[in-house]
Write a protein that holds these residues in place. Structure first.
Motif, PDB file in Angstrom:
ATOM      1  N   VAL A 138       0.856  -1.186   0.000  1.00  0.00           N
ATOM      2  CA  VAL A 138       0.000   0.000   0.000  1.00  0.00           C
ATOM      3  C   VAL A 138       0.889   1.232   0.000  1.00  0.00           C
ATOM      4  O   VAL A 138       1.754   1.376   0.860  1.00  0.00           O
ATOM      5  N   CYS A 139       0.673   2.105  -0.962  1.00  0.00           N
ATOM      6  CA  CYS A 139       1.443   3.340  -1.045  1.00  0.00           C
ATOM      7  C   CYS A 139       0.576   4.517  -0.615  1.00  0.00           C
ATOM      8  O   CYS A 139      -0.534   4.698  -1.116  1.00  0.00           O
ATOM      9  N   VAL A 140       1.084   5.304   0.325  1.00  0.00           N
ATOM     10  CA  VAL A 140       0.423   6.549   0.719  1.00  0.00           C
ATOM     11  C   VAL A 140       1.011   7.647  -0.168  1.00  0.00           C
ATOM     12  O   VAL A 140       2.225   7.838  -0.207  1.00  0.00           O
ATOM     13  N   ASP A 141       0.143   8.349  -0.864  1.00  0.00           N
ATOM     14  CA  ASP A 141       0.622   9.290  -1.875  1.00  0.00           C
ATOM     15  C   ASP A 141       0.077  10.697  -1.659  1.00  0.00           C
ATOM     16  O   ASP A 141      -1.054  10.886  -1.198  1.00  0.00           O
ATOM     17  N   ALA A 142       0.919  11.671  -1.993  1.00  0.00           N
ATOM     18  CA  ALA A 142       0.526  13.080  -2.011  1.00  0.00           C
ATOM     19  C   ALA A 142       1.461  13.785  -2.985  1.00  0.00           C
ATOM     20  O   ALA A 142       2.551  13.289  -3.286  1.00  0.00           O
ATOM     21  N   SER A 143       1.042  14.931  -3.469  1.00  0.00           N
ATOM     22  CA  SER A 143       1.868  15.662  -4.423  1.00  0.00           C
ATOM     23  C   SER A 143       3.171  16.093  -3.764  1.00  0.00           C
ATOM     24  O   SER A 143       3.263  16.218  -2.533  1.00  0.00           O
ATOM     25  N   ASN A 144       4.183  16.327  -4.575  1.00  0.00           N
ATOM     26  CA  ASN A 144       5.478  16.746  -4.037  1.00  0.00           C
ATOM     27  C   ASN A 144       5.379  18.069  -3.285  1.00  0.00           C
ATOM     28  O   ASN A 144       6.050  18.260  -2.260  1.00  0.00           O
ATOM     29  N   ASP A 145       4.562  18.995  -3.769  1.00  0.00           N
ATOM     30  CA  ASP A 145       4.405  20.287  -3.091  1.00  0.00           C
ATOM     31  C   ASP A 145       3.823  20.106  -1.694  1.00  0.00           C
ATOM     32  O   ASP A 145       4.285  20.736  -0.725  1.00  0.00           O
ATOM     33  N   ILE A 183      -3.223   2.314  -3.721  1.00  0.00           N
ATOM     34  CA  ILE A 183      -2.760   3.668  -3.421  1.00  0.00           C
ATOM     35  C   ILE A 183      -3.770   4.352  -2.504  1.00  0.00           C
ATOM     36  O   ILE A 183      -4.980   4.333  -2.776  1.00  0.00           O
ATOM     37  N   ILE A 184      -3.289   4.924  -1.416  1.00  0.00           N
ATOM     38  CA  ILE A 184      -4.115   5.743  -0.534  1.00  0.00           C
ATOM     39  C   ILE A 184      -3.765   7.196  -0.805  1.00  0.00           C
ATOM     40  O   ILE A 184      -2.611   7.600  -0.641  1.00  0.00           O
ATOM     41  N   CYS A 185      -4.743   7.964  -1.254  1.00  0.00           N
ATOM     42  CA  CYS A 185      -4.507   9.378  -1.538  1.00  0.00           C
ATOM     43  C   CYS A 185      -4.606  10.176  -0.239  1.00  0.00           C
ATOM     44  O   CYS A 185      -5.639  10.150   0.431  1.00  0.00           O
ATOM     45  N   ASN A 186      -3.534  10.860   0.094  1.00  0.00           N
ATOM     46  CA  ASN A 186      -3.509  11.642   1.318  1.00  0.00           C
ATOM     47  C   ASN A 186      -3.473  13.135   1.001  1.00  0.00           C
ATOM     48  O   ASN A 186      -2.629  13.877   1.488  1.00  0.00           O
TER      49      ASN A 186
END
Length: 209
Positions: A138-145, A183-186
């Motif tokens: 499981v990947c926790v993801d957010a934009s680089n900014d 993918i978990i969108c954070n």
């Protein structure tokens, strides 16, 4: 990409769900939400920290022999060195990981074997580039900014360039996403994040109960 129902199981009970993502993505926040659902969780990065802060541990001895300039007066790895030498020197970073990896894996595997839950969570930023086996990733993801803002909020003394150097030492955002089964969108509210975690938890319980 195979679903959790289709993927071959690497082990019996407990199964291992690897929770990963780059710095500032929110892995620890998500891990705590799984803990609130009574899922046993372990932070592999914290295990590594406990090892290199133990001057008597064989891994620490090996690290200090390889990098004497980062030794603290009491024989530990200097905490600041993780964001100075090892965040700017790729070769040193790879060597540090290679020294720590077998000890960290041995610890988390021993911990896992002592659990009786249907599944456990291994949290680590190194799941993808470390080639660590798990039943599900499981990947926790957010934009680089967003990630930069979060890291800066936790470490106000770090410069923007320092943060970007740390990003560069980790797997790329694309690699994290490509290597994940889920993918978990954070980039959402805490409530929405909890709903994503609860949905995954229910899926794992239904499959692995």
């Amino acid at each position: 990409m195979l679903s959790v129902e289709q993927k071959p199981c690497l082990r019996t009970v407990p199964h291992v769900v690897a929770l990963t993502g780059g710095i500032g993505s929110g892995k620890s926040t998500v891990r705590k939400m799984f803990e609130d659902l009574e899922v046993p969780c372990i932070d592999a990065d914290l295990v590594a920290r406990e090892i290199h802060q133990n001057p008597k541990h064989p891994a620490t001895v090996e690290i200090i022999e390889a990098f004497p300039e980062v030794a603290s007066p009491d024989g530990k790895l200097s905490r600041g060195s993780l964001h100075t030498l090892f965040a700017v020197d790729c070769i040193a970073n790879v060597k540090l990981k290679a020294i720590l990896k077998p000890y960290v894996l041995n610890h988390v595997q021993h911990w896992t074997s002592s659990m009786t839950a249907p599944y456990v969570i291994w949290e680590s930023a190194l799941i993808v580039d470390g080639g660590i086996d798990a039943d599900y990733v499981v990947c926790v993801d957010a934009s680089n900014d967003i990630r930069v803002d979060r890291v800066r909020a936790r470490n106000p003394s770090w410069t923007h360039d320092q943060i970007l150097r740390i990003f560069a030492m980790q797997a790329s955002r694309k690699s994290y996403l490509t290597g994940a089964d889920q993918i978990i969108c954070n980039e959402c509210s805490r409530r929405d994040l909890q709903l994503q975690v609860a949905k995954l938890h229910n899926k794992f319980i239904n499959i692995w109960k």
